[in-house]
Design an enzyme around this catalytic site. Sequence first.
Site, PDB file in Angstrom:
ATOM      1  CG  HIS A 192       6.056   6.349  -5.019  1.00  0.00           C
ATOM      2  ND1 HIS A 192       5.655   7.275  -5.964  1.00  0.00           N
ATOM      3  CD2 HIS A 192       5.344   6.648  -3.908  1.00  0.00           C
ATOM      4  CE1 HIS A 192       4.757   8.076  -5.446  1.00  0.00           C
ATOM      5  NE2 HIS A 192       4.557   7.730  -4.199  1.00  0.00           N
ATOM      6  CD  GLU A 249       3.551   4.297  -0.717  1.00  0.00           C
ATOM      7  OE1 GLU A 249       2.498   4.964  -0.646  1.00  0.00           O
ATOM      8  OE2 GLU A 249       4.669   4.816  -0.897  1.00  0.00           O
ATOM      9  CG  HIS A 250       0.661   5.189  -4.845  1.00  0.00           C
ATOM     10  ND1 HIS A 250      -0.211   6.238  -4.997  1.00  0.00           N
ATOM     11  CD2 HIS A 250       1.789   5.711  -4.316  1.00  0.00           C
ATOM     12  CE1 HIS A 250       0.359   7.354  -4.566  1.00  0.00           C
ATOM     13  NE2 HIS A 250       1.582   7.063  -4.155  1.00  0.00           N
ATOM     14  CD  GLU A 297       3.017  11.099  -4.460  1.00  0.00           C
ATOM     15  OE1 GLU A 297       3.614  11.100  -3.363  1.00  0.00           O
ATOM     16  OE2 GLU A 297       2.504  10.075  -4.958  1.00  0.00           O
TER      17      GLU A 297
END
Length: 427
Positions: free
Chosen positions: A56, A59-60, A136
């Site tokens: 994750h 991906e950022h 998040e």
Amino acid sequence: MNIQKPTPSNSVRITTLPNGLRVATDRMDSVETVSLGIWAGVGTRHETLEHNGVAHLLEHMAFKGTKRRNAREIAEEIESVGGLLNAYTGREQTAYYAKMLSADMALAIDVLADILQNSVYDEAELERERAVVLQEIGQAEDTPDDIIFDHFQEVAFPDQPMGWPTLGRAEIIGKLPRDVVAGYLESRYRPERMIVAAAGNIDHDRLVDLATRLLDRLPKGAEPGTETAAYRGGEHREERDLEQVNVVLGFSGVSYHDPDYYAAAVLSQLLGGGMSSRLFQEVREKRGLVYSIHTFSSSYSDAGLFGIYAGTGEKEAAEMMPVIIDEVLKVADTLNEEEVKRAAAQLKAGTLMSREGTSSRCEQLASQLLLYDRAIPAEEVVAKIEAVGTADIARIAKRIFASAPTLASLGPVAQVPSLDAVRRRLA
């Protein structure tokens, strides 16, 4: 270069490049836009425990600067032509995608190729994005009807990658070093497990030419080892000062490759997939025990989950659970043709409606190639839904509801029956 002929519907074409990367397009002449992305067949379940969340975070970081563009330029180039750029990380797939006017397709593939081959993982950008991901995670924790599914997943698949949170754990994200983030792409991404997919007003041959030229330096990582998912079940109970109790009751489901995949989908729709479903009518409409209730059938390459989510008041929780369980227990023996046809019609409509959007068709195409190594025509999906009968649904219902239950609850949970009480009633 291997080229697959168009499907009978004459809209899908697939070409395999010399490096193993597949380029797939689904042409839609009636639109002026294109949805285009690069899908990689890796995700959370391919992480190690000490690096949970790295997929994750990577991906950022893909959008935070390359050797050719800084983070602002990446965003501005796409938005200057009215396009959208985004990404997501799943348990088995990671996607980087864009949507734009068809005339700007070349820009989109150029940007996507750039971020996957030339990202610099600047330390300052990494620290900023690390803080964003931690926010998040915090936001998810503050959203009970969201985080409850993470708790459910972890209890259903304990002590294994399939149960780890996709966002990652705050204590791990807070200290993941740069070389681990960059190394995940280099070691896990490989062209043979990646798809360039596009749907809309697209020229397949042009996209193949662009992909051949622009995606010639993809990582050549090893085939990621995948620990077989082992459903076990159990309970997560968390007391919080909330107005509502959030509850998920679930069971072992079916994989994408299970012969009863479509029967499980029809069962989910029939039991809790809409306002006419059994659970909605009995639990909400007749008894007023919940505000929200729905079922889900989640599939993976080698496992699946079948679950029921309900949001209810503290006082109603005790009465609600036995009603849900009773509906679950009797469904296999009380099916009728009318409700089966209605549930199948809803699934068929959803399948065909999704064909009207470029984004959903693009994602479906990429996922089908990663899961089945072929594009599946909508006509075939509809035929399989229509072929599901009452005997199929009864069979899969008995199989699913005979598995060990998983119970997750969050909020004022004192009145939620224990897992042992649930087991006794199910028995």
